[in-house]
Design an enzyme around this catalytic site. Sequence first.
Site, short mmCIF file in Angstrom:
data_model
loop_
_atom_site.label_atom_id
_atom_site.label_comp_id
_atom_site.label_asym_id
_atom_site.label_seq_id
_atom_site.Cartn_x
_atom_site.Cartn_y
_atom_site.Cartn_z
N LYS A 1 -7.93 57.40 7.18
CA LYS A 1 -6.75 56.56 7.43
C LYS A 1 -5.76 56.79 6.31
O LYS A 1 -6.04 56.48 5.14
CB LYS A 1 -7.15 55.09 7.51
CG LYS A 1 -5.97 54.16 7.69
CD LYS A 1 -6.40 52.72 7.88
CE LYS A 1 -5.20 51.80 7.98
NZ LYS A 1 -5.60 50.41 8.20
N ARG B 1 2.92 46.31 11.64
CA ARG B 1 2.95 45.21 10.65
C ARG B 1 3.86 44.09 11.12
O ARG B 1 3.62 42.93 10.80
CB ARG B 1 3.33 45.77 9.28
CG ARG B 1 2.21 46.68 8.77
CD ARG B 1 2.49 47.26 7.40
NE ARG B 1 1.49 48.28 7.09
CZ ARG B 1 1.61 49.14 6.09
NH1 ARG B 1 2.66 49.11 5.31
NH2 ARG B 1 0.65 50.03 5.90
N GLU C 1 -14.22 61.96 3.15
CA GLU C 1 -14.24 60.57 3.63
C GLU C 1 -15.07 60.44 4.92
O GLU C 1 -15.85 59.51 5.09
CB GLU C 1 -12.81 60.07 3.93
CG GLU C 1 -12.03 59.64 2.70
CD GLU C 1 -12.33 58.19 2.32
OE1 GLU C 1 -13.31 57.62 2.83
OE2 GLU C 1 -11.59 57.63 1.49
N LYS D 1 -6.31 58.63 11.57
CA LYS D 1 -5.17 57.76 11.81
C LYS D 1 -4.10 58.00 10.76
O LYS D 1 -4.43 58.01 9.58
CB LYS D 1 -5.64 56.31 11.75
CG LYS D 1 -4.57 55.27 11.86
CD LYS D 1 -5.12 53.91 11.64
CE LYS D 1 -3.94 52.97 11.61
NZ LYS D 1 -4.27 51.66 11.13
N SER E 1 1.40 52.71 15.98
CA SER E 1 2.59 52.00 16.44
C SER E 1 3.88 52.82 16.31
O SER E 1 4.66 52.91 17.26
CB SER E 1 2.72 50.69 15.68
OG SER E 1 2.75 50.90 14.28
N TYR F 1 -1.20 52.54 22.45
CA TYR F 1 -0.43 51.49 23.12
C TYR F 1 0.06 52.01 24.48
O TYR F 1 0.51 51.25 25.31
CB TYR F 1 0.74 51.06 22.23
CG TYR F 1 0.26 50.61 20.87
CD1 TYR F 1 -0.29 49.34 20.69
CD2 TYR F 1 0.26 51.48 19.77
CE1 TYR F 1 -0.80 48.95 19.46
CE2 TYR F 1 -0.23 51.10 18.54
CZ TYR F 1 -0.76 49.83 18.38
OH TYR F 1 -1.28 49.45 17.17
C1 PBG Z 1 -5.11 47.03 9.41
C2 PBG Z 1 -4.53 48.01 10.37
C3 PBG Z 1 -3.26 48.61 10.38
C4 PBG Z 1 -3.20 49.36 11.55
C5 PBG Z 1 -4.43 49.23 12.19
N1 PBG Z 1 -5.24 48.40 11.43
C6 PBG Z 1 -2.11 48.47 9.48
C7 PBG Z 1 -2.14 48.97 8.11
O1 PBG Z 1 -3.10 49.57 7.65
O2 PBG Z 1 -1.15 48.70 7.43
C8 PBG Z 1 -2.03 50.16 12.03
C9 PBG Z 1 -2.00 50.43 13.49
C10 PBG Z 1 -0.70 50.92 14.03
O3 PBG Z 1 0.28 51.23 13.31
O4 PBG Z 1 -0.61 51.00 15.26
N2 PBG Z 1 -5.21 47.42 8.10
#
Ligand code: PBG
Length: 322
Positions: free
Chosen positions: A192, A202, A230, A245, A271, A310
């Site tokens: 991630k 967010r 990782e 991600k 997102s 989504y």
């Molecule tokens: C929680 C989390 C996040 C996302 C998924 N789980 C936000 C972040 O790490 O700031 C992002 C998902 C998305 O952008 O669709 N930590």
Amino acid sequence: MSFRARRLRKSPSIRALSKESILTVNDLIYPLFVKPGKGVKEEISSMPGQYRISLDMLKTEMEELVELGIKAVLLFGLAKEKNEQCSEAMDDNGVVQQAIKYIKKNFPNICVMTDVCVCAHTPHGHCGVIDGREVHNDKSLELLVGMAASHARAGADIVAPSAMMDFQVAAIREGLDQCDFENVGIMAYSAKYYSSFYGPFRDAADSSPQFGDRASYQMEPANRREATKEMGLDISEGADIIMVKPALAYLDIISDAKSKFDVPVAAYNVSGEYSMIKAAAKMGWVDETKCMMEKLLSMKRAGADLIITYFAKDAAKQINNE
Ligand code: PBG
């Protein structure tokens, strides 16, 4: 006797026969934002077509997913009140826990996955416990284990730790096993990255850090080999599924994940990746459906077995009509 590439491009049927990758409804996981309250269905302004919903709105939502053939959801919960203990995140009657119970009771064939991270619950918006100005790794693990165990008690099939704390997978695996939840799986947000593509999420989850940023725990975008490290660690700690991600800017990482490991690989089409297509389509600059399908296919081609998106409903409609 020379090779001619166009022979296999001659007609729709020959092209269909020679396709190397295929996107199916079985690949799709739909993220859902659940919010305390009643009668809530708020469109997320930076994510047109996506909503924060209250529990009483789940029925319609789930019926639509079942109708489309989508088999998995990933739940995110919004907090009514934030505090350092993240009490709603651990509460067996919290909004996510209630959503899990509702779905497992009424839609037992749906695989319920839950995001395990506290950024929507902490007053400062960071993914763990703050110690001075830093996020303290080992103190944060306790919160994550508590949250995951509560989701498991509610009936979650798979928990998905996303806080990027070291040893979060090991801690959660051990915590779950101790409570006899050895059959609850872990989909680890392994690679991630510290990405700007999470902006709209967010807004959706009200989870922006109130100071600083997440660079001290999420991965450095310049790094590729580190992702392999990782992912390998998470598998050794007990991850059943590894995740990359975001997806689109990290297709090389998805490809590495697929070629180097033998567990399923999930790609999170985040997102910002969703909203960019939505925005460009709204401007009339690109064809939304075609761009969506092409991008989702690129994740499959790179090696993703599962895609969290989504666009899941839109893609399912498209696939079902083909
Ligand atoms: C929680 C989390 C996040 C996302 C998924 N789980 C936000 C972040 O790490 O700031 C992002 C998902 C998305 O952008 O669709 N930590």
